[in-house]
Design an enzyme around this catalytic site. Structure first.
Site: not given
Length: 228
Positions: A47, A130, A148, A207
């Site tokens: 991270e 975060y 994020d 989508c």
């Protein structure tokens, strides 16, 4: 005052997303195999490296760090100059200095064991809201909401939020927190990240293959590609 958007049902949302993640999860060097708990050291290191850097770039650096310093204690005992040298190419060297300082703090304050709760994690050098949520969720399966840039985009589209992201941060965080399941919170956090990185992408979202397409208000309105 207008009511806040209700959005998808949290239980159905998590079930759909986790089923998709089980089939399509990205294979990344810091992720634990199916059924295994992630190593907090690996989660934290990845991270920090991923801040302002792409997944493709981070992979080889992460492997090199783990090979040279297999544990957080090994990293804490390394000279800072060695860490900075190994970091070359990732940029933003303040991250490397904080990385080293955080490793030492984990050893000095917590005996080399990463704490499980967000508040204690945030007290460590270089760990913000975060990153603390990501570690708590992914490494310890705590129901923490890790938001994020990818998750910002997913939530904005799910709720058809059409304002600039910086203006919607508190709203997005509140909406995202509602959707975190009580079980498999770590897989859920990574699923949201993967969805934003591979399907609900900026500019031209895919989508038709999205597991949440029936719940997405932006898709229903035909504005998904315009948001955020």
């Amino acid at each position: 005052m207008a009511e806040a958007p209700q959005g998808p049902d949290p239980r159905g949302h998590a079930e759909r997303l986790l089923a998709w993640y089980d089939r399509h999860r990205r294979v990344l060097p810091w992720r634990a195999p199916d059924g295994k708990r992630a190593d907090p050291y690996h989660v934290w290191l990845s991270e920090i490296m991923l801040q302002q850097t792409t997944v493709q770039t981070v992979g080889r650096y992460f492997i090199a760090f783990i090979e040279r310093w297999p544990t957080v204690r090994d990293l804490a005992e390394a000279p800072l100059d060695d860490v900075l040298h190994q970091w070359q190419g990732l940029g933003y060297y303040a991250r490397a200095r904080n990385l080293h300082a955080c490793a030492r703090a984990v050893v000095d304050r917590h005996g080399g064991v990463f704490p499980e709760n967000e508040e204690t994690l945030r007290a460590l050098p270089g760990i913000g809201a975060y990153t603390s949520a990501a570690i708590a969720a992914i490494a310890f399966d705590r129901p923490a909401s890790a938001v994020d840039g990818n998750v910002d985009r997913v939530i904005a589209r799910l709720h058809a939020l059409d304002r600039p992201i910086p203006d919607m941060k508190p709203e997005i965080r509140a909406l995202a927190a509602r959707l975190v399941p009580s079980r498999r919170a770590g897989d859920y956090a990574q699923a949201m990240m993967d969805l934003g990185a591979t399907v609900c992408v900026s500019g031209d979202p895919r989508c038709v293959v999205c597991p949440l397409m029936e719940q997405c208000e932006a898709r229903q309105l035909g504005i998904a590609a315009e948001l955020p």
